[in-house]
Design an enzyme around this catalytic site. Structure first.
Site, mmCIF file in Angstrom:
data_model
loop_
_atom_site.group_PDB
_atom_site.id
_atom_site.type_symbol
_atom_site.label_atom_id
_atom_site.label_comp_id
_atom_site.label_asym_id
_atom_site.label_seq_id
_atom_site.Cartn_x
_atom_site.Cartn_y
_atom_site.Cartn_z
ATOM 1 N N TRP A 36 0.832 -1.217 0.000
ATOM 2 C CA TRP A 36 0.000 0.000 0.000
ATOM 3 C C TRP A 36 0.860 1.258 0.000
ATOM 4 O O TRP A 36 0.439 2.296 -0.513
ATOM 5 C CB TRP A 36 -1.094 -0.031 1.076
ATOM 6 C CG TRP A 36 -0.744 0.174 2.520
ATOM 7 C CD1 TRP A 36 0.422 -0.144 3.141
ATOM 8 C CD2 TRP A 36 -1.597 0.735 3.537
ATOM 9 N NE1 TRP A 36 0.349 0.160 4.482
ATOM 10 C CE2 TRP A 36 -0.874 0.696 4.758
ATOM 11 C CE3 TRP A 36 -2.895 1.251 3.559
ATOM 12 C CZ2 TRP A 36 -1.419 1.158 5.961
ATOM 13 C CZ3 TRP A 36 -3.436 1.709 4.752
ATOM 14 C CH2 TRP A 36 -2.713 1.667 5.935
ATOM 15 N N TYR A 83 16.519 -6.478 6.677
ATOM 16 C CA TYR A 83 15.166 -6.407 7.250
ATOM 17 C C TYR A 83 14.722 -7.801 7.683
ATOM 18 O O TYR A 83 15.003 -8.793 7.003
ATOM 19 C CB TYR A 83 14.192 -5.863 6.183
ATOM 20 C CG TYR A 83 12.746 -5.790 6.645
ATOM 21 C CD1 TYR A 83 12.296 -4.713 7.419
ATOM 22 C CD2 TYR A 83 11.841 -6.798 6.320
ATOM 23 C CE1 TYR A 83 10.976 -4.652 7.851
ATOM 24 C CE2 TYR A 83 10.512 -6.739 6.747
ATOM 25 C CZ TYR A 83 10.084 -5.664 7.510
ATOM 26 O OH TYR A 83 8.789 -5.596 7.933
ATOM 27 N N ASP A 171 -0.423 -2.595 12.010
ATOM 28 C CA ASP A 171 0.053 -3.849 12.607
ATOM 29 C C ASP A 171 -0.274 -4.090 14.078
ATOM 30 O O ASP A 171 -0.750 -5.153 14.436
ATOM 31 C CB ASP A 171 1.578 -3.928 12.470
ATOM 32 C CG ASP A 171 2.047 -3.659 11.056
ATOM 33 O OD1 ASP A 171 1.211 -3.432 10.165
ATOM 34 O OD2 ASP A 171 3.268 -3.676 10.841
ATOM 35 N N ARG A 206 7.558 0.675 18.720
ATOM 36 C CA ARG A 206 7.340 -0.439 17.786
ATOM 37 C C ARG A 206 6.474 -1.518 18.459
ATOM 38 O O ARG A 206 6.245 -1.485 19.665
ATOM 39 C CB ARG A 206 8.692 -1.051 17.386
ATOM 40 C CG ARG A 206 9.607 -0.144 16.589
ATOM 41 C CD ARG A 206 9.230 -0.050 15.130
ATOM 42 N NE ARG A 206 9.109 -1.346 14.499
ATOM 43 C CZ ARG A 206 8.615 -1.538 13.261
ATOM 44 N NH1 ARG A 206 8.227 -0.511 12.525
ATOM 45 N NH2 ARG A 206 8.517 -2.744 12.754
ATOM 46 N N TYR A 363 3.498 3.545 17.558
ATOM 47 C CA TYR A 363 3.079 2.976 16.270
ATOM 48 C C TYR A 363 1.579 3.143 16.006
ATOM 49 O O TYR A 363 1.119 4.270 15.938
ATOM 50 C CB TYR A 363 3.500 1.500 16.332
ATOM 51 C CG TYR A 363 3.969 0.884 15.034
ATOM 52 C CD1 TYR A 363 4.668 1.596 14.091
ATOM 53 C CD2 TYR A 363 3.703 -0.462 14.788
ATOM 54 C CE1 TYR A 363 5.097 0.983 12.929
ATOM 55 C CE2 TYR A 363 4.142 -1.085 13.627
ATOM 56 C CZ TYR A 363 4.836 -0.359 12.697
ATOM 57 O OH TYR A 363 5.264 -0.967 11.553
ATOM 58 N N GLU A 407 7.499 9.000 10.032
ATOM 59 C CA GLU A 407 6.547 7.907 9.777
ATOM 60 C C GLU A 407 5.235 8.144 10.526
ATOM 61 O O GLU A 407 4.150 7.998 9.983
ATOM 62 C CB GLU A 407 7.211 6.597 10.214
ATOM 63 C CG GLU A 407 6.445 5.329 9.862
ATOM 64 C CD GLU A 407 7.169 4.078 10.350
ATOM 65 O OE1 GLU A 407 8.191 4.193 11.052
ATOM 66 O OE2 GLU A 407 6.696 2.970 10.024
HETATM 67 C C1 9WN Z 1 5.412 -4.837 8.294
HETATM 68 C C2 9WN Z 1 6.136 -0.099 5.328
HETATM 69 C C3 9WN Z 1 5.184 -0.792 6.291
HETATM 70 C C4 9WN Z 1 3.770 -0.225 6.213
HETATM 71 C C5 9WN Z 1 2.888 -0.730 7.341
HETATM 72 C C6 9WN Z 1 3.586 -0.468 8.676
HETATM 73 C C7 9WN Z 1 4.971 -1.133 8.675
HETATM 74 C C8 9WN Z 1 5.952 -3.416 8.481
HETATM 75 C C9 9WN Z 1 6.884 -3.378 9.677
HETATM 76 O O1 9WN Z 1 5.731 -0.635 7.604
HETATM 77 O O2 9WN Z 1 4.822 -2.536 8.627
HETATM 78 O O3 9WN Z 1 4.658 -4.924 7.122
HETATM 79 O O4 9WN Z 1 8.022 -3.857 9.570
HETATM 80 O O5 9WN Z 1 6.487 -2.900 10.755
HETATM 81 O O6 9WN Z 1 2.817 -0.928 9.729
HETATM 82 O O7 9WN Z 1 1.631 -0.105 7.305
HETATM 83 O O8 9WN Z 1 3.192 -0.577 5.005
HETATM 84 O O9 9WN Z 1 6.042 1.282 5.470
#
Ligand code: 9WN
Length: 453
Positions: A36, A83, A171, A206, A363, A407
């Protein structure tokens, strides 16, 4: 000069995160491509770089599965060790639908790509090129919507479920707490892993380790069952109809209908999906008591009474009646989402500030996110709450201008001494892209504003 500078800074962030193929959501924390995010980022680019906007979506759709699913992540092979989780955890090769030549995750995310593709077309100077782009991408986006209605709507009621908190995009929203608490994860049950996110962002901003254990447990359920949708539906303890996910699907259906019209394609099937989803949202997810839409737990067969900002996103898709919209706005104006009387809180915290679970720094448990505010800005305008929408836009642009292109953000305008308002990753791409969109969108304002705040 605030808006002119902000526009330049936002473009610099996107340039900095551009890899040549796609845009990283943030420099260190998120090196791969996210589903997204790409849609929001493409909307930002569409105003000044059609080429990058289109390439952003092409890069994502390289990872599309044979069953139509667009994965929540497409991995960059050069950044695998940066990652967690890596492709090794997902083991998508176990699915007959997974692509063979592209590494992806095995779950999906809120579908915003029809919305992005339509914006790309609308904002193009070169109509012919943009039309060609629409023609090429239309069948792929259509297949991704069909995936949802075929595999994620078991009751055939027009509401699709998510099977992992990562699929929601929000999340660690408190909405998922009651379900995650029911999952009893002994460490022996899940693959060994090491988080990398907390190397770059403070752990208290987080998700918790308990959350991560459950995220990994769920991935293990999927891979052990070869990503078979029917088995997952039987075995997965997390099956939720989320109001934001379904609203974004409804908005994307609306935009896909418009794209189909531009391309002289048949719209009947998409219109049927669209009608069904809108009706089901109001019949099943609307909650009069709390004046918003609630997520629905399909495993326990009951609504989840948690108060997240996701429950207001139906405004973006034109789902509520005008009476419902009025109630939603009244609730948004109440202390839970606007703080005590006075101009103390940015619009809008991601969770009810009066609830026990609210956490201003963590978060999806309270901070302000620019993508949520951007959707509500459009939702408010759609229902004629123009003054409120304009105030929201100004609020968000001033927040980003004050703290930087982070963010997420503390909702509080008055911070305690030494406290930073920006949270999580800095130079965050969708914050930049959606600020660009808001600046260009009111370009009669923005152009004058460019020289003078
Ligand atoms: C896991 C990338 C993504 C967003 C999500 C956000 C976060 C990832 C993470 O980062 O999720 O998919 O590592 O925490 O929650 O909305 O798309 O920006």
């Amino acid at each position: 000069m605030i808006n002119g500078q902000l526009l330049e800074q936002a473009k610099e962030v996107l340039d900095g995160n551009w890899t040549g193929d796609y845009t990283k959501p943030a420099p260190d924390l998120y090196p791969h491509q996210w589903n997204w995010d790409s849609g929001f980022i493409a909307i930002g680019y569409s105003h000044y770089s059609q080429e990058k906007a289109q390439q952003e979506l092409w890069s994502l759709f390289r990872g599309q599965w044979k069953n139509g699913m667009v994965p929540h992540m497409v991995f960059n092979p050069d950044a695998i060790d940066q990652y967690f989780p890596e492709p090794d955890l997902w083991q998508i090769i176990r699915s007959p639908h997974a692509p063979k030549d592209v590494q992806t995750s095995g779950i999906t995310m809120p579908p915003v790509h029809a919305t992005a593709a339509l914006q790309i077309y609308m904002n193009a100077d070169d109509g012919e090129k943009a039309l060609h782009f629409l023609q090429e991408i239309f069948p792929k986006i259509y297949a991704s919507h069909r995936y949802f209605y075929l595999y994620r709507d078991p009751l055939q009621e027009g509401l699709v479920y998510i099977c992992h908190p990562w699929e929601s995009g929000t999340d660690n929203s408190p909405t998922w707490d009651p379900i995650l608490k029911r999952i009893n994860v002994e460490s022996a049950d899940i693959p060994a892993y090491r988080r990398k996110d907390v190397d770059t962002v403070p752990a208290n901003q987080r998700p918790s380790d308990d959350d991560y254990d459950r995220y990994i447990y769920l991935v293990d359920v999927f891979r052990q069952n070869s990503y078979d949708e029917i088995t997952i539906r039987e075995k997965c303890p997390f099956l939720v109809q989320d109001p934001m996910f379904n609203s974004l699907l409804a908005k994307a259906n609306e935009d896909l209908i418009e794209i189909a019209g531009i391309l002289n394609q048949d719209t009947k099937e998409i219109e049927d999906w669209h009608d069904q989803t809108k009706k089901a949202m109001n019949n099943k997810l609307w909650n009069t008591g709390s004046s918003n839409y609630l997520a629905y737990d399909l495993v326990k067969d009951e609504p989840i009474p948690m108060q997240a900002l996701s429950g207001f996103i139906p405004l973006f898709a034109g789902i509520p009646s005008s009476t419902q919209a009025q109630s939603l706005v009244e609730r948004l104006n109440s202390p839970g989402f606007s703080g005590p009387p006075g101009d103390n809180v940015f619009m809008f915290p991601s969770y009810d500030m009066q609830a026990r679970e609210f956490d201003a720094h963590n978060y999806w448990r309270g901070p302000v996110w620019v993508n949520m505010s951007w959707m509500l800005y459009h939702g408010l305008k759609r229902y004629g709450f123009t003054e409120k929408a304009d105030a929201l836009r100004e609020d968000i642009l001033s927040m980003v201008n004050r703290f930087g292109l982070y963010e997420y953000f503390s909702p509080y305008k008055n911070l305690s001494k030494g406290e930073a308002g920006g949270k999580g990753a800095n130079q965050f791409s969708w914050t930049a892209a959606l600020c660009i969109d808001m600046l260009y969108e009111n370009s009669h304002l923005a152009v004058n504003d460019l020289a003078d705040d």
